[in-house]
Design a protein around this motif. Structure first.
Motif, PDB file in Angstrom:
ATOM      1  N   LYS A 148     -12.025  24.073 -22.921  1.00  0.00           N
ATOM      2  CA  LYS A 148     -12.231  23.709 -24.626  1.00  0.00           C
ATOM      3  C   LYS A 148     -12.857  23.849 -24.616  1.00  0.00           C
ATOM      4  N   ASN A 149     -14.156  24.342 -23.544  1.00  0.00           N
ATOM      5  CA  ASN A 149     -15.405  24.301 -23.639  1.00  0.00           C
ATOM      6  C   ASN A 149     -16.377  22.999 -25.218  1.00  0.00           C
ATOM      7  N   THR A 150     -16.006  21.890 -25.080  1.00  0.00           N
ATOM      8  CA  THR A 150     -16.472  21.389 -26.446  1.00  0.00           C
ATOM      9  C   THR A 150     -17.075  19.715 -25.355  1.00  0.00           C
ATOM     10  N   VAL A 151     -17.841  19.559 -26.338  1.00  0.00           N
ATOM     11  CA  VAL A 151     -18.142  18.348 -25.583  1.00  0.00           C
ATOM     12  C   VAL A 151     -17.724  16.900 -26.926  1.00  0.00           C
ATOM     13  N   TYR A 152     -18.262  15.855 -26.492  1.00  0.00           N
ATOM     14  CA  TYR A 152     -18.066  14.800 -27.592  1.00  0.00           C
ATOM     15  C   TYR A 152     -18.948  14.180 -27.333  1.00  0.00           C
ATOM     16  N   LEU A 153     -18.964  13.495 -28.560  1.00  0.00           N
ATOM     17  CA  LEU A 153     -19.718  11.939 -28.512  1.00  0.00           C
ATOM     18  C   LEU A 153     -19.138  10.863 -29.155  1.00  0.00           C
TER      19      LEU A 153
END
Length: 123
Positions: A76-81
């Motif tokens: 998803k080309n996504t980074v989470y915090l």
């Protein structure tokens, strides 16, 4: 050129949780270290957490260690915090950024930045 768009900020009570997301528009997402920084009113921007490319090693600021978790989804080309046990002192604008330096913790090591998302923790 990499575009980063953060979301997920908001108002939460002390002790609550939020999950921030950052979507990157780049075909080379997997090659970057992805980092989260924050800036509180009247203060300098500071490092929060980062996750390396490929292997997914992580690094955290002492102030959030054990409460925040950074992760990334390559599909998803996504980074989470994921932010748990939030405190009023976590109130800030949170920014995601990309770096070619593995597990970089300095702003100068990051080249592309998002516009930020506001997190407010009420006491």
């Amino acid at each position: 050129q990499v575009q980063l768009v953060e979301s997920g900020g908001g108002l939460v009570d002390s002790g609550g949780s939020l999950r921030l997301s950052c979507v990157a528009s780049t075909r080379t997402f997997s090659t970057y270290t992805m980092g989260w920084f924050r800036q509180a009113p009247g203060k300098e921007r500071e490092f929060v957490a980062c996750v390396s490319s490929r292997v997914g090693s992580t690094s955290y600021a002492d102030s959030v260690k054990g409460r925040f978790t950074i992760s990334r989804d390559y599909a998803k080309n996504t980074v989470y915090l994921q932010m748990n046990s939030l405190k009023p002192e976590d109130t800030a604008v949170y920014y995601c950024a990309t770096s070619s330096v593995m597990l970089g913790r300095s702003m100068s090591q990051y080249n592309y930045w998002g516009q930020g998302t506001q997190v407010t923790v009420s006491s």
